[in-house]
Design an enzyme around this catalytic site. Sequence first.
Site, mmCIF file in Angstrom:
data_model
loop_
_atom_site.group_PDB
_atom_site.id
_atom_site.type_symbol
_atom_site.label_atom_id
_atom_site.label_comp_id
_atom_site.label_asym_id
_atom_site.label_seq_id
_atom_site.Cartn_x
_atom_site.Cartn_y
_atom_site.Cartn_z
ATOM 1 N N CYS A 10 7.162 -4.229 15.657
ATOM 2 C CA CYS A 10 6.839 -3.236 16.690
ATOM 3 C C CYS A 10 5.420 -3.552 17.160
ATOM 4 O O CYS A 10 4.536 -3.818 16.341
ATOM 5 C CB CYS A 10 6.910 -1.825 16.109
ATOM 6 N N HIS A 53 9.560 6.703 20.068
ATOM 7 C CA HIS A 53 8.404 6.236 20.845
ATOM 8 C C HIS A 53 8.616 6.057 22.340
ATOM 9 O O HIS A 53 7.652 5.896 23.079
ATOM 10 C CB HIS A 53 7.805 4.964 20.244
ATOM 11 N N CYS A 107 -0.459 6.209 10.077
ATOM 12 C CA CYS A 107 0.751 5.517 10.551
ATOM 13 C C CYS A 107 0.389 4.232 11.276
ATOM 14 O O CYS A 107 -0.431 4.239 12.187
ATOM 15 C CB CYS A 107 1.504 6.381 11.562
ATOM 16 N N CYS A 143 2.194 -1.746 15.647
ATOM 17 C CA CYS A 143 2.110 -1.498 14.204
ATOM 18 C C CYS A 143 1.554 -2.714 13.472
ATOM 19 O O CYS A 143 1.976 -3.845 13.717
ATOM 20 C CB CYS A 143 3.510 -1.168 13.671
ATOM 21 N N GLU A 166 10.663 -1.772 6.536
ATOM 22 C CA GLU A 166 11.763 -1.018 7.142
ATOM 23 C C GLU A 166 12.740 -0.678 6.017
ATOM 24 O O GLU A 166 13.446 -1.555 5.516
ATOM 25 C CB GLU A 166 12.417 -1.890 8.230
ATOM 26 N N ASN A 206 -2.622 5.728 16.654
ATOM 27 C CA ASN A 206 -3.730 5.344 15.785
ATOM 28 C C ASN A 206 -4.114 3.918 16.132
ATOM 29 O O ASN A 206 -3.252 3.043 16.172
ATOM 30 C CB ASN A 206 -3.293 5.350 14.322
ATOM 31 N N CYS A 240 3.661 8.655 0.594
ATOM 32 C CA CYS A 240 4.217 7.737 1.586
ATOM 33 C C CYS A 240 4.405 6.374 0.919
ATOM 34 O O CYS A 240 3.440 5.741 0.494
ATOM 35 C CB CYS A 240 3.243 7.666 2.768
ATOM 36 N N CYS A 250 7.040 -6.762 7.106
ATOM 37 C CA CYS A 250 8.155 -6.189 7.874
ATOM 38 C C CYS A 250 8.531 -7.188 8.962
ATOM 39 O O CYS A 250 7.670 -7.869 9.505
ATOM 40 C CB CYS A 250 7.701 -4.871 8.515
ATOM 41 N N GLU A 283 0.842 -1.197 0.000
ATOM 42 C CA GLU A 283 0.000 0.000 0.000
ATOM 43 C C GLU A 283 0.876 1.246 0.000
ATOM 44 O O GLU A 283 1.984 1.238 0.531
ATOM 45 C CB GLU A 283 -0.911 0.000 1.230
HETATM 46 N N1 SAH Z 1 9.950 0.862 9.638
HETATM 47 C C1 SAH Z 1 10.114 2.280 9.527
HETATM 48 C C2 SAH Z 1 9.117 2.889 8.570
HETATM 49 C C3 SAH Z 1 7.677 2.845 9.028
HETATM 50 S S1 SAH Z 1 7.138 4.478 9.237
HETATM 51 C C4 SAH Z 1 10.062 2.912 10.904
HETATM 52 O O1 SAH Z 1 9.839 2.203 11.876
HETATM 53 O O2 SAH Z 1 10.309 4.120 11.030
HETATM 54 C C5 SAH Z 1 5.661 4.310 10.090
HETATM 55 C C6 SAH Z 1 5.666 5.164 11.326
HETATM 56 O O3 SAH Z 1 4.404 4.978 12.009
HETATM 57 C C7 SAH Z 1 6.740 4.765 12.299
HETATM 58 O O4 SAH Z 1 7.201 5.908 12.965
HETATM 59 C C8 SAH Z 1 5.955 3.878 13.254
HETATM 60 O O5 SAH Z 1 6.613 3.677 14.466
HETATM 61 C C9 SAH Z 1 4.654 4.640 13.364
HETATM 62 N N2 SAH Z 1 3.530 3.843 13.834
HETATM 63 C C10 SAH Z 1 3.352 2.506 13.683
HETATM 64 N N3 SAH Z 1 2.197 2.133 14.230
HETATM 65 C C11 SAH Z 1 1.629 3.267 14.746
HETATM 66 C C12 SAH Z 1 0.407 3.519 15.416
HETATM 67 N N4 SAH Z 1 -0.453 2.536 15.654
HETATM 68 N N5 SAH Z 1 0.132 4.805 15.777
HETATM 69 C C13 SAH Z 1 0.992 5.800 15.495
HETATM 70 N N6 SAH Z 1 2.161 5.612 14.859
HETATM 71 C C14 SAH Z 1 2.475 4.350 14.487
#
Ligand code: SAH
Length: 339
Positions: free
Chosen positions: A115, A215, A331, A118, A159, A289, A104, A111, A91
């Site tokens: 995390c 975070h 995100c 996510c 990533e 989110n 984006c 991935c 996506e």
């Molecule tokens: N793997 C890379 C690229 C992903 S960017 C990274 O970790 O940076 C996506 C962003 O959204 C990252 O900053 C991630 O930590 C954040 N993210 C993931 N799940 C989220 C959520 N449920 N609410 C807010 N931010 C989130």
Amino acid sequence: MKEDVKNYTLEELKNYFKSNEVAAYTALQIFNWIYSKRVESFDLMTNVSKKIRNLLLENFYFSKLKTAKRETSFDKTEKFLFELPDGAAIESVFIPETSRLTLCLSSQVGCKYSCKFCTSGTRGLKRNLTAGEIVNQYLAISDLTRGKITNIVFMGIGEPLDNFINVVKAIKIFSEHKGLDFSRRRISVSTCGIIPQIEELLRLKLGVKLSVSLHSADNAIRSKIMPVNQKYPLNELMKTLRSFSKAEKYPVTFEYALFGSLNTSRLDAQKLIQLLKGMDCKINLIPYNTAQGIFKEPSSSEIEGFCSELKRAGLFYTLRKSRGQDIKAACGQLYALWG
Ligand code: SAH
């Protein structure tokens, strides 16, 4: 076997021509046809000789993404589901704002970093995207939306630093003067904190912006919600990032998701202030989110308290408005089920 011509950087295409005894400037012409004139057939490249066109036809093809779904949010954010030739799916998100149009991009199918908050990592990693597949997300979306994209962020699925070679190739293709001519300072690479690749990025002097998903400023909490922290702990990551921003003479951006009752107290803010002391950086606060795991949205008093601590300490931060939540484009919500 034929190769996708969009997997080639200008340098690589020049080398290809050189080794086939064709003038290197032909590569510039090809780049111009593909990325400026958006031509997807060697036969239409009329300033290239028939002999060279035949060489290209025999050895290269043009890859294309199949747009499987296009959804529009009430806030005009758009999410695209693309199907790849092997049945995998990714996506990408198009985010229009008053003064900019941000794209984006995804860098991988799935991935592996899992995390806890996510969705993109819930099925693990299937494979890396090719440079062509990354570039095609841009080409497809700029065609479909007819928007002049001003910013590219590698913040979709995957990533980017775990697919280092292809992401770097795509960045080189995006920024090639004879092609899309995209400024590198308008390209952000976001990482969960993979130290060796951050160092490699610095060594290459690409000049892209670096975002780090932080975070938490507490090593134990970060390890719990981002398992990558067990391998690359916060103190080592911060050392690397301090040298990165110093050497690049450019601030690193920290993404900090606000989770209710977890990382959003005044004490958490003070830990963050301590961690970033004296560093040239920006902070993006993203209220959680709803996605994966047992996390809670932060209350408005938590957000206010956290922000007021940062403000008092004189830190530069923005509180990001979530975009495209209703179509699961925000995100951490990208998933793209693959077959
Ligand atoms: N793997 C890379 C690229 C992903 S960017 C990274 O970790 O940076 C996506 C962003 O959204 C990252 O900053 C991630 O930590 C954040 N993210 C993931 N799940 C989220 C959520 N449920 N609410 C807010 N931010 C989130």
